[in-house]
Every structure is written in C-alpha cells, then in structure tokens.
Design a protein around this motif. Sequence first.
Motif, mmCIF file in Angstrom:
data_model
loop_
_atom_site.group_PDB
_atom_site.id
_atom_site.type_symbol
_atom_site.label_atom_id
_atom_site.label_comp_id
_atom_site.label_asym_id
_atom_site.label_seq_id
_atom_site.Cartn_x
_atom_site.Cartn_y
_atom_site.Cartn_z
ATOM 1 N N ALA A 123 3.204 2.055 0.463
ATOM 2 C CA ALA A 123 2.454 1.707 -0.886
ATOM 3 C C ALA A 123 1.778 0.459 -0.876
ATOM 4 O O ALA A 123 1.826 -0.484 -0.227
ATOM 5 C CB ALA A 123 3.403 1.830 -2.208
ATOM 6 N N VAL A 124 0.415 0.368 -1.483
ATOM 7 C CA VAL A 124 -0.231 -0.770 -1.909
ATOM 8 C C VAL A 124 -0.065 -1.161 -3.328
ATOM 9 O O VAL A 124 -0.639 -0.505 -3.888
ATOM 10 C CB VAL A 124 -1.520 -0.764 -1.395
ATOM 11 C CG1 VAL A 124 -2.387 -1.785 -1.570
ATOM 12 C CG2 VAL A 124 -1.641 -0.314 0.146
ATOM 13 N N LEU A 125 0.291 -2.446 -3.669
ATOM 14 C CA LEU A 125 0.400 -2.797 -5.118
ATOM 15 C C LEU A 125 -0.589 -3.857 -5.175
ATOM 16 O O LEU A 125 -0.578 -4.961 -4.411
ATOM 17 C CB LEU A 125 1.534 -3.074 -5.420
ATOM 18 C CG LEU A 125 2.173 -3.961 -6.706
ATOM 19 C CD1 LEU A 125 2.146 -2.829 -7.777
ATOM 20 C CD2 LEU A 125 3.553 -4.478 -6.767
ATOM 21 N N LYS A 126 -1.517 -3.990 -6.539
ATOM 22 C CA LYS A 126 -2.445 -5.076 -6.690
ATOM 23 C C LYS A 126 -1.847 -5.542 -7.711
ATOM 24 O O LYS A 126 -1.537 -5.195 -8.812
ATOM 25 C CB LYS A 126 -3.916 -4.501 -6.967
ATOM 26 C CG LYS A 126 -4.992 -5.384 -7.170
ATOM 27 C CD LYS A 126 -6.191 -4.641 -7.347
ATOM 28 C CE LYS A 126 -7.109 -5.652 -7.549
ATOM 29 N NZ LYS A 126 -8.704 -4.799 -7.952
ATOM 30 N N GLY A 127 -1.677 -7.004 -7.658
ATOM 31 C CA GLY A 127 -1.013 -7.822 -8.331
ATOM 32 C C GLY A 127 0.377 -7.487 -8.756
ATOM 33 O O GLY A 127 1.031 -6.824 -7.940
ATOM 34 N N GLY A 128 0.638 -7.528 -9.936
ATOM 35 C CA GLY A 128 2.098 -6.908 -10.245
ATOM 36 C C GLY A 128 2.206 -5.468 -10.894
ATOM 37 O O GLY A 128 3.335 -5.086 -10.934
ATOM 38 N N GLU B 39 -2.424 5.817 5.836
ATOM 39 C CA GLU B 39 -2.737 6.939 4.605
ATOM 40 C C GLU B 39 -2.608 5.891 3.033
ATOM 41 O O GLU B 39 -3.516 6.108 2.341
ATOM 42 C CB GLU B 39 -1.843 7.890 4.480
ATOM 43 C CG GLU B 39 -2.633 9.086 3.740
ATOM 44 C CD GLU B 39 -1.555 10.492 3.509
ATOM 45 O OE1 GLU B 39 -1.044 10.656 4.767
ATOM 46 O OE2 GLU B 39 -1.368 11.126 2.501
ATOM 47 N N ALA B 40 -1.740 5.229 3.198
ATOM 48 C CA ALA B 40 -1.479 4.384 1.936
ATOM 49 C C ALA B 40 -2.743 3.185 1.869
ATOM 50 O O ALA B 40 -3.304 2.911 0.670
ATOM 51 C CB ALA B 40 -0.125 3.474 2.073
ATOM 52 N N LEU B 41 -3.007 2.664 2.888
ATOM 53 C CA LEU B 41 -4.016 1.636 2.995
ATOM 54 C C LEU B 41 -5.479 2.421 2.756
ATOM 55 O O LEU B 41 -6.135 1.931 1.740
ATOM 56 C CB LEU B 41 -4.132 0.919 4.515
ATOM 57 C CG LEU B 41 -3.249 0.316 4.911
ATOM 58 C CD1 LEU B 41 -3.295 -0.181 6.322
ATOM 59 C CD2 LEU B 41 -2.912 -1.125 4.160
ATOM 60 N N GLU B 42 -5.587 3.644 3.121
ATOM 61 C CA GLU B 42 -6.923 4.377 3.060
ATOM 62 C C GLU B 42 -6.901 4.907 1.552
ATOM 63 O O GLU B 42 -7.734 4.489 0.792
ATOM 64 C CB GLU B 42 -6.952 5.720 3.927
ATOM 65 C CG GLU B 42 -8.287 6.154 4.101
ATOM 66 C CD GLU B 42 -8.228 7.385 5.062
ATOM 67 O OE1 GLU B 42 -7.451 7.389 5.883
ATOM 68 O OE2 GLU B 42 -8.740 8.441 4.384
ATOM 69 N N LYS B 43 -5.999 5.294 0.744
ATOM 70 C CA LYS B 43 -5.666 5.638 -0.479
ATOM 71 C C LYS B 43 -5.966 4.550 -1.534
ATOM 72 O O LYS B 43 -6.474 4.638 -2.526
ATOM 73 C CB LYS B 43 -4.344 6.499 -0.754
ATOM 74 C CG LYS B 43 -4.567 7.932 -0.122
ATOM 75 C CD LYS B 43 -3.566 8.834 -1.033
ATOM 76 C CE LYS B 43 -3.602 10.267 -0.774
ATOM 77 N NZ LYS B 43 -2.386 10.867 -0.645
ATOM 78 N N GLY B 44 -5.465 3.586 -1.058
ATOM 79 C CA GLY B 44 -5.624 2.303 -1.783
ATOM 80 C C GLY B 44 -6.884 1.512 -1.813
ATOM 81 O O GLY B 44 -7.322 0.452 -2.334
ATOM 82 N N GLY B 45 -7.619 2.103 -0.744
ATOM 83 C CA GLY B 45 -9.019 1.445 -0.274
ATOM 84 C C GLY B 45 -8.836 0.006 0.142
ATOM 85 O O GLY B 45 -9.961 -0.828 -0.408
ATOM 86 N N VAL B 46 -8.076 -0.326 0.766
ATOM 87 C CA VAL B 46 -7.862 -1.595 1.591
ATOM 88 C C VAL B 46 -7.766 -1.525 2.970
ATOM 89 O O VAL B 46 -7.360 -0.505 3.402
ATOM 90 C CB VAL B 46 -6.700 -2.529 0.743
ATOM 91 C CG1 VAL B 46 -7.149 -2.441 -0.777
ATOM 92 C CG2 VAL B 46 -5.539 -1.763 1.133
ATOM 93 N N ARG B 47 -7.867 -2.698 3.573
ATOM 94 C CA ARG B 47 -7.578 -2.545 5.106
ATOM 95 C C ARG B 47 -6.329 -3.422 5.300
ATOM 96 O O ARG B 47 -6.124 -4.308 4.520
ATOM 97 C CB ARG B 47 -8.687 -3.233 5.947
ATOM 98 C CG ARG B 47 -9.862 -2.249 5.809
ATOM 99 C CD ARG B 47 -11.283 -2.853 6.402
ATOM 100 N NE ARG B 47 -11.546 -4.257 5.516
ATOM 101 C CZ ARG B 47 -11.937 -5.273 5.888
ATOM 102 N NH1 ARG B 47 -12.491 -5.478 7.022
ATOM 103 N NH2 ARG B 47 -12.050 -6.283 5.056
ATOM 104 N N LEU B 48 -5.592 -3.711 6.643
ATOM 105 C CA LEU B 48 -4.410 -4.207 6.792
ATOM 106 C C LEU B 48 -4.918 -5.605 6.885
ATOM 107 O O LEU B 48 -3.856 -6.456 6.111
ATOM 108 C CB LEU B 48 -4.095 -4.031 8.289
ATOM 109 C CG LEU B 48 -2.711 -3.876 8.542
ATOM 110 C CD1 LEU B 48 -1.774 -3.390 7.638
ATOM 111 C CD2 LEU B 48 -2.230 -3.410 9.779
#
Length: 338
Positions: free
Chosen positions: A20-25, A65-74
């Motif tokens: 999962a990718v979490l932005k902030g809290g 897939e989590a990175l892609e769905k989150g719209g971020v890169r490693l």
Amino acid sequence: MKDGFLTLGIETSCDETSAAVLKGGDKLLSNVISSQIDVHKLFGGVVPEVAARKHVEVINTVIDEALEKGGVRLNDIDLIAVTAGPGLAISLVVGIAAAKTISYSMNIPAIGVNHLEGHIMANMLSDKEHGFPAVCLLVSGGHTEIISIAGPGEYSRLGGTVDDAAGEAFDKVSRLLGLGYPGGPVIQSASEKGDAAKITFPRPMLREPNFNFSFSGLKTAVLNFTKQNDIGDENAKISVNDVAVAFQEAVVDVLTQKTIRAAIETGAGTVWLAGGVAANRPLRESFKTECEKNGIHFSMPDFLLCTDNAGMIARTGYEIFRKGGKGLELSPQPVCPL
Ligand code: KG4
Ligand code: ZN
C-alpha cells in the motif's frame, strides 16, 4: 515530516500478499491485496510452505501495482513499513526481505511493524475523531483480546481468550459443518438463510467478572449438537444454516457484551473493532447498536481494512516514525505481543 510524506506498506504475515502507499497520515493512495484463499481452500486451511511460495511469486507485482495505483514511483517513497510479526515465519521473511532490499538499494528507511498494532491502527484510517481513551476488541484468526488504548502505541491488555480465538472458532465450526474455508465469511452467508430461533448455544464466560473469553467449549457444543441431531439441507427441520446462525449469534453476543462492559468499567468514551472477524456484518451491527445505547463513540475499519492488508501497516509505521520510534527489528518474529 515533510508535506505529502509517502509510506510504502508491505504485509505478508499469513496468506495475503499486500502492498500500500499512504500519503501523510490518512490518505491511502493504494492498498493492493493478493489473496491466496483459492489455493488454501483446497487444503481446508493455510499451508505455510504454500503461502510462502505464493508470496515470493507475487510480491514484486503487488508492490509495482501499489506504486502504479498510487501514482508514485519508488524514488518518491520516504519510508517503508513492513510486518515483522506475529505470523508465519516463512511468510514474514518474504515481505521483510523485499523491504530490506528496497531500503538498502534506494537508501529509504525501513521499520518493522507489529501486525496486531496494524489491525488496531486501521481504525485511525477510518475514524477521524480518534477519541481516547478507547477500548478495542481485536478479533482475528489468531487473537481475541480486549485492549485499553490511552493513545497510539499505548496499549494495555484487559483480557482475552483462554483457548481458541474467535476467528479460529469460525474456521473450525465451518469445517465441522462442511461449509469450507475461510470459516468467517461462509458462516456469515449461511447464517443469512438460517432461523436463529431454533437453537440456542451457550454464551461462554459471559457472566464472569473479567474480560476473558473461551470459544473451545462453544465449538464442542456445536459438535455435540450435530452428532445428536439430524442436520439436513435448507428444507430439513434443522438445517446447517440454523446451526451456523445460532453459533454466530453466541459469538457476537459474548464479544459485544464483554467489550461494552470493558468500555463502561474503564470509562472509555470510544470503542474500536479490529481484525478479520471485525468484517462480520452482524458483529458490526451489534457493536453499533450497543454503543449507541450506551452513549459510546464507535468506529470500525472499512470492510477491506479489517482483514490483512498493507494499508494498516503503512499507517502504523508512519505513526511510529513520526514520533521518532524505530519500530520492530527487521527479522521475522512469529510470536510478538503488542
Ligand atoms: O485478521 P485476519 O485476516 O488474519 C489474522 O491475522 O488472523 O483474520 C482472519 C480471520 C479468519 O479466521 C476468518 O475466518 C475471519 O478472520 N473472518 C471472519 C469474516 N471475515 C474473515 N469472521 C467472521 N465473519 C467474517 N465476515
Ligand atoms: Zn491479521
């Protein structure tokens, strides 16, 4: 903490591979869960070696897939949070090895998270009021505990099961009724077709002045009932659905009444539900009704955040890191209390 801090969560403690990718809290950008249920169904339960092999097969794809769905890169990730325990050692190893590899090669800090704390903290993603002190019923395949929470990271155990966990009881009763695996969801759907008035099973330890539970005797009561009675299909005098709903009602009743009493006796203004069994609809409804009756603020994680997922691990890791904590050691800890 910088604005838009990004945490990558990884969870492989049992039979779900998740990232999962979490932005902030509180902004979950993605929460990908690859379930192995179809494989383990064939064996009637989780086979650790099969689980570990499956994690290895899909872990990279799930993270991608989590990175892609989150719209971020490693490259954008600020922190990696991975489940270090409790769980199956050979399954935990896969997530931890992935986290350590990314951490080492990309120079991103990585911390170990307690899976049980993850389940509890899933509430922080769904409940924006965060009222403390709270009482949480943590109810999963391996645990059934009532925990008093002074604030994130400040837990004390009020009581718990003296034998089987509630999820384990769902799984065992489902097997003995021939309903399949995993027990919770199949018992829940069988219950919807059952008549709750036909059978009453005991409510173990309900009246005892403590916050403990026992589910092994209830499972035996169900077993004895099936031996002594003719259980048939939906048209029979007593159907398997009637047994399922009677069992589920007994579990829900004990879990609800004891947790509410714990909240009242400790003066907690908030009740949380956590863990896989928290996905059970009648349990959710029963908690909601009883909390409303007693003027207690109630929150439960969104349905998908109840069973194992990396979103809850990312949220917990973020909280620990934010406070300057180090988290758990990055090595598998099969037994790992809160
Ligand atoms: O938290 P979880 O996904 O894994 C552990 O950490 O144990 O919980 C899995 C448990 C299983 O025993 C499963 O039967 C139960 O949660 N469960 C349910 C439901 N969905 C999953 N129990 C009752 N009703 C459900 N809808
Ligand atoms: Zn779990």
